[in-house]
Every structure is written in C-alpha cells, then in structure tokens.
Design an enzyme around this catalytic site. Structure first.
Site, short mmCIF file in Angstrom:
data_model
loop_
_atom_site.label_atom_id
_atom_site.label_comp_id
_atom_site.label_asym_id
_atom_site.label_seq_id
_atom_site.Cartn_x
_atom_site.Cartn_y
_atom_site.Cartn_z
N SER A 164 1.54 -2.46 3.06
CA SER A 164 2.42 -3.26 3.92
C SER A 164 3.59 -3.80 3.09
O SER A 164 4.36 -3.03 2.52
CB SER A 164 1.61 -4.38 4.59
N ASP A 252 0.21 2.26 14.49
CA ASP A 252 0.57 0.99 13.87
C ASP A 252 1.30 0.12 14.88
O ASP A 252 2.29 0.53 15.48
CB ASP A 252 1.48 1.28 12.66
N HIS A 285 -2.37 -0.06 11.11
CA HIS A 285 -1.58 -0.54 9.97
C HIS A 285 -2.42 -0.69 8.71
O HIS A 285 -1.96 -0.36 7.61
CB HIS A 285 -0.95 -1.89 10.34
#
Length: 336
Positions: A164, A252, A285
């Site tokens: 991330s 995601d 994600h």
C-alpha cells in the site's frame, strides 16, 4: 490451508477483522474441535454440543533461530530480524501502509527464509510523526543507507518490499537511489497518495488527495477508488534499473488497479523488461503472506471511515500463495 483462509470474523464478537500476529515472538494459537454431527454456528455454545476431540495448532512467523533486535538508530525506528549463521545475508527493507505503526510479521517471515529484514516504522509509532505530512523522505534514504551498510548485510544492494503506502515509498526509493536492487510494490499506487513528499523540508514529489465527496458508501464501508485522481505523473521507479515486481488485485476497493498499466506504459520500452506486473482476479487490497483470511473492510484512521479492501476468499487465498512465491523468487534471484 482452507481452515484458515476461509475463516470469517465472529459476528458481534471479533473487534478486529484483520487476523495478524502483532507479537511475532509468540505463535498464533488455534483451537480445533471435532463435533458430533453438523451443528449450526448459533448452537455451538449449547450444553448439548458434544466435542469428540480437541487440540491446538500453533502458527509461527519467526523461526526460533531468528534474532529480533529493536532499532533506535538516530531517528530510525523499527525492528531488525537476523537469520541464524555468520552471514553476510541479503538485506530487505519492509514497510506497510498508511495506518502507520510497526508491523513485523512479514519481516519475521523473510528472515526465516534467510534475509536480514528491517521492519521500518515511519509514522504513528513511538516518537515518530503522527501525520504523513510530517514524514521526510530523508528518513527512508537513511533507512536504506543504514541497512545496506549493516555488517550482517552483503554489499550488492538491498531489496524493498512495501504494501500500500509502503509500495508507493518503495517506488520513490527506486527513483532516488541505486542501492535498491529489487522493488516489490504490493497494492500501492504508482503515484503518491494523501500528502506531498518532503525532502529536507522541501516538496520532493507531489501527492494526490482523496476527494471525499466521491467516496461510494455501501453496507460494508466506503469505496475510495473513484475518489482518487489518476492524471498525475507516475513515479519513475525504473530510473536506477531495479528489478520491479508490482502486485495488484482487481477487486481492490481503494484504487483502480488498472492504473498500474499506466505505470507500465510510462516506462521506457528498454526498461520494461525489468518490470513484472501481476493483476490477480477477485483479489483485494491486502495481499499478504499466504493462508490467512481475507479482510474485506477495515477502519482507516486517515480517512476516519471504514473502507472496503475487497477480495473474495478463494481467489484472494490463491493470489496470496502465488504472490509470496513471486516475492521470494525475485529477492532470491537478484539480491541473494
């Protein structure tokens, strides 16, 4: 491993939907019971439930021979994991996302596979800044310098693994220094999100802000992928010829991962051979080491909302297995 990746939080009981082990010096302990016949979940606690057998299973992230060392070197904060043996070993800098804090489990796993792994905290931990806006990029360059010069790390360059926001930072490091030989960006944007990046107090790379008026609300939480602008210049992570592994999931909920193709298209043709982009169907994600359950939504402190991470159990589990193999392979091939 379906017993684990197919798990769901207990409704009304599980306070944290993300199943991680915070203290890697202790195992995750699962109690397994065999019941007489099929029993509905709601009836498990009834006195009539007959347990035929029970036992415990431990799952460790850190091998018993791996040493864990707290790092307080200048402004650097984190944890260093050292494999058994004399070394020197390949070094890996490991970073997580914009929820902040110190996350150690992936670094502990990497050290158990023979890498000196530095789990780096960069905000919302100890005496570090409480806001991303106050983080200076020199901090990450110092972390690279410190790890690459550590006596237990051989001198051919290090790898950086980031998830991330950590993936965005990994890309910036690929642009900024030739000491990084391998970059792994897991579900990070190819641009920098939330805030501008400062270096020595001056803006180093412009950030993109989330437009909260474009958040999409659902019963699970908020989708942010339509609230992120996608017209900013991508980070030229290929600049210093690092080998790049870019892992994204097409379910995601935070950003449109087809924008990763823009990263590839922006890269000069002669350098595309150094980049592997993998997009996993049905995957969210949080692509983490394998055999742990998908976390579809969680509270995000920067946005102050519960956001949808996405992912479907079986597809996400398969992606995590494949992603972990790819991560180990690129690190072993290019920095070992």
């Amino acid at each position: 491993m379906g017993l684990f990746w197919s798990m769901n939080p207990v409704p009304g009981v599980s306070l944290k939907p993300l199943l991680r082990q915070a203290d890697v010096t202790t195992p995750l302990v699962f109690r397994l019971s065999v019941m007489n016949d099929h029993i509905p979940f709601a009836d498990l606690q009834l006195p009539s439930s007959v347990v035929l057998a029970t036992g415990e299973l431990q799952r460790w992230y850190k091998h018993e021979t791996v040493r864990r060392v707290e790092v307080r070197e200048g402004s650097l904060r984190g944890t260093l994991f050292l494999p058994a043996g004399k070394g020197p070993f390949p070094g890996v800098l490991d970073m997580f996302g914009s929820t902040g804090g110190l996350v150690e489990f992936r670094a502990a796993l990497l050290a158990s596979r023979g890498f000196v792994s530095f789990a780096l905290a960069y905000f919302r931990y100890d005496d570090l800044p409480s806001s991303l806006a106050d983080v200076d990029f020199d901090y990450f360059l110092d972390a690279v310098d410190w790890l690459s010069s550590h006596p237990s790390v051989h001198g051919e360059g290090i790898g950086v693994v980031g998830g991330s926001k950590g993936g965005e930072l990994a890309f910036l490091l690929g642009m900024a220094t030739d000491k990084v030989k391998v970059l792994v960006n897991i579900s990070g944007l190819p641009v920098y999100s939330f805030e501008d990046v400062k270096k020595s107090g001056e803006i180093y790379w412009k950030g993109v802000s989330v437009d909260i008026t474009k958040l999409k609300h659902t019963d699970e939480g908020f989708y942010t992928r339509d609230a992120v602008p996608y017209d900013s210049e991508v980070i030229p992570a290929w600049k210093n010829n690092a080998q790049i592994l870019y892992l994204v999931g097409d379910d995601d909920g935070l950003w449109k991962t087809d924008h990763a193709n823009t990263f590839m298209e922006s890269c000069p043709k002669e350098k595309r051979k150094t980049i592997e982009l993998v997009s996993y169907p049905g995957t969210g994600h949080l692509i983490e080491p394998p055999y742990m359950p998908v976390n579809r939504a969680q509270y995000h402190p920067l946005l102050g909302k519960t956001v949808v991470m996405g992912g479907h159990h079986q597809a996400h589990a398969a992606a995590q297995e494949d992603a972990w193999r790819r991560i180990l392979n690129i690190l072993q091939k290019h920095i070992s």
